[in-house]
Design a protein around this motif. Structure first.
Motif, mmCIF file in Angstrom:
data_model
loop_
_atom_site.group_PDB
_atom_site.id
_atom_site.type_symbol
_atom_site.label_atom_id
_atom_site.label_comp_id
_atom_site.label_asym_id
_atom_site.label_seq_id
_atom_site.Cartn_x
_atom_site.Cartn_y
_atom_site.Cartn_z
ATOM 1 N N GLY A 1 54.164 87.780 48.241
ATOM 2 C CA GLY A 1 55.513 88.300 48.472
ATOM 3 C C GLY A 1 56.352 88.258 47.205
ATOM 4 O O GLY A 1 57.136 89.191 46.939
ATOM 5 N N MET A 2 56.201 87.194 46.397
ATOM 6 C CA MET A 2 56.950 87.095 45.144
ATOM 7 C C MET A 2 56.527 88.174 44.156
ATOM 8 O O MET A 2 57.373 88.779 43.485
ATOM 9 C CB MET A 2 56.750 85.715 44.517
ATOM 10 N N MET A 3 55.231 88.422 44.056
ATOM 11 C CA MET A 3 54.759 89.441 43.127
ATOM 12 C C MET A 3 55.233 90.834 43.533
ATOM 13 O O MET A 3 55.701 91.616 42.701
ATOM 14 C CB MET A 3 53.229 89.395 43.038
ATOM 15 N N ILE A 4 55.134 91.142 44.825
ATOM 16 C CA ILE A 4 55.585 92.446 45.301
ATOM 17 C C ILE A 4 57.102 92.577 45.173
ATOM 18 O O ILE A 4 57.624 93.574 44.654
ATOM 19 C CB ILE A 4 55.153 92.664 46.765
ATOM 20 N N GLY A 5 57.815 91.554 45.642
ATOM 21 C CA GLY A 5 59.267 91.578 45.558
ATOM 22 C C GLY A 5 59.765 91.592 44.118
ATOM 23 O O GLY A 5 60.732 92.285 43.790
#
Length: 401
Positions: free
Chosen positions: A381-385
């Motif tokens: 989620g951090m990488m995508i966000g």
């Protein structure tokens, strides 16, 4: 491993200094982590103040008034906790030394009578102090405060909310322990999830920054290198104490090209504070632990080490965090769009944690046929966000640093 500062001093210098065993190594390094983060944060906020992105704001204080009921109540509660905890610690010194965090934070471990007495004394002292400062006509004193002067407040807010978030995310993975012993699980000094702390601390700091009308994107950029350096220093505490945050068993032979110390390849964490071995390995006793030979727990501290050496993942994370910090520090003056640095931090921290989880011992979940840990799901989620946030700010906004 060094469960506490006294153990470290004794094993390193051969000195026994009374009282140092109360200073637990993990807690000490956690304190250093917040200090390091605060220092880096202050440096960046002063830089942005010099560039004109942060400006001072007026702070008003009413002086010459009598103590309010809120003043007296807050002072009483502070004295109640301080006095009650202090006497409980004196009367249960050995128990407190075994787990200071649980002794400090558990609402059950307090001497109520001492708390009532000290709370009353504190409350009366506050009343008396305000009476001495009472003026015939109260006035308003105003002064301008720079955002960098509020770093201490931000660090305290991040520390409290981060610890709460870290604990909540950790117990979510061990609901059986929470149901069996809710108070012991919630107020134990062990079991903290970094991403829970990151989320909790971020939400609280955003709310505080918004309340003070700080430019949030610039505030986030200042926080990025501070967070990662704090995380890296905190992981030193995990490595030194052996808090159970090690990797999976590493039974591979030491490669011929390896030139670093052997413990950086595989380590059995002697005297680890977790007091246990890896749960999935074959071990000689029913508890899954191996007791160190010639070790007296009452004298030498915890006497356990892993049945099989494991990847020292806390050490790896400290090195990776240092690398990420250097990248962010290099980019901070070169990226001209506010907020992008913060989302780059998201991407880099997400990559780091996703990769390290592959050699860490963690519970995993079946997600679309993939076996992923809680931390890996958040890292994705951090990488995508982070990628989406950085792209949006870079292409669709004109808020420059």
């Amino acid at each position: 491993m060094y469960p506490d500062l006294g153990f470290f001093i004794k094993n390193t210098f051969g000195l026994e200094i009374p009282g140092l065993w109360l200073i637990k190594m993990f807690g000490l390094m956690l304190a250093f982590a917040f200090l390091a983060a605060g220092y880096v944060m202050a440096l960046e906020m002063r830089r942005k103040e010099a560039d004109g992105f942060f400006v001072s704001s007026p702070v008003s204080e009413k002086v010459g008034t009598a103590a309010t009921p809120f003043d007296l109540l807050w002072t009483f509660l502070y004295g109640f906790v301080a006095g009650g905890k202090f006497l409980w610690i004196i009367l249960h010194f050995q128990e407190f030394g075994f787990d200071p965090a649980k002794g400090l934070f558990s609402p059950q471990k307090i001497n109520v009578l001492a708390g009532l007495v000290v709370g009353t004394i504190f409350s009366y002292s506050k009343y008396h102090e305000k009476q001495k400062e009472l003026l015939p006509q109260s006035r308003i004193d105003t002064r301008n405060v720079l955002p960098s002067e509020r770093v201490g407040d931000l660090i305290i807010i991040a520390a409290i909310s981060g610890l709460i978030g870290a604990k909540l995310f950790a117990v979510m993975e061990y609901t059986d322990q929470l149901i069996a012993d809710p108070m012991g699980t919630l107020f134990s000094g062990s079991g903290l999830a970094f991403f829970g702390g990151l989320i909790g601390g971020t939400i609280a700091c955003i709310a505080y920054g918004k309340y003070l009308k700080m430019p949030l994107l610039h505030l986030a950029d200042c926080a990025s290198p501070a967070i990662i350096v704090g995380y890296g220093v905190g992981r030193i505490g995990c490595q030194l104490s052996g808090d159970g945050d090690w990797g999976i068993a590493n039974l591979h032979a030491l490669p011929d090209w390896w030139f670093l110390p052997k413990w950086m390849w595989a380590f059995d964490y002697p005297h680890n504070v977790a007091g246990a071995g890896l749960s999935h390995t074959a071990v000689p006793d029913e508890a899954g632990n191996v007791i160190l030979a010639n070790c007296n727990e009452a004298i030498d501290g915890l006497c356990y080490h892993l049945a099989q050496p494991a990847y020292p993942t806390p050490f790896y994370e400290t090195m990776l965090c240092l690398l990420i910090f250097l990248i962010l520090w290099f980019l901070r003056k070169r990226i001209k769009v506010a907020g992008v640095l913060f989302f780059i931090y998201w991407i880099l921290n997400g990559i780091e944690r996703f990769l390290i989880e592959n050699i860490r011992h963690n519970d995993q979940y079946d997600v679309l046929g993939f076996h992923l840990s809680q931390a890996q799901l958040i890292a994705i989620g951090m990488m995508i966000g982070g990628g989406a946030g950085a792209a949006y700010l870079w292409f669709f906004t004109k808020k420059t640093t």
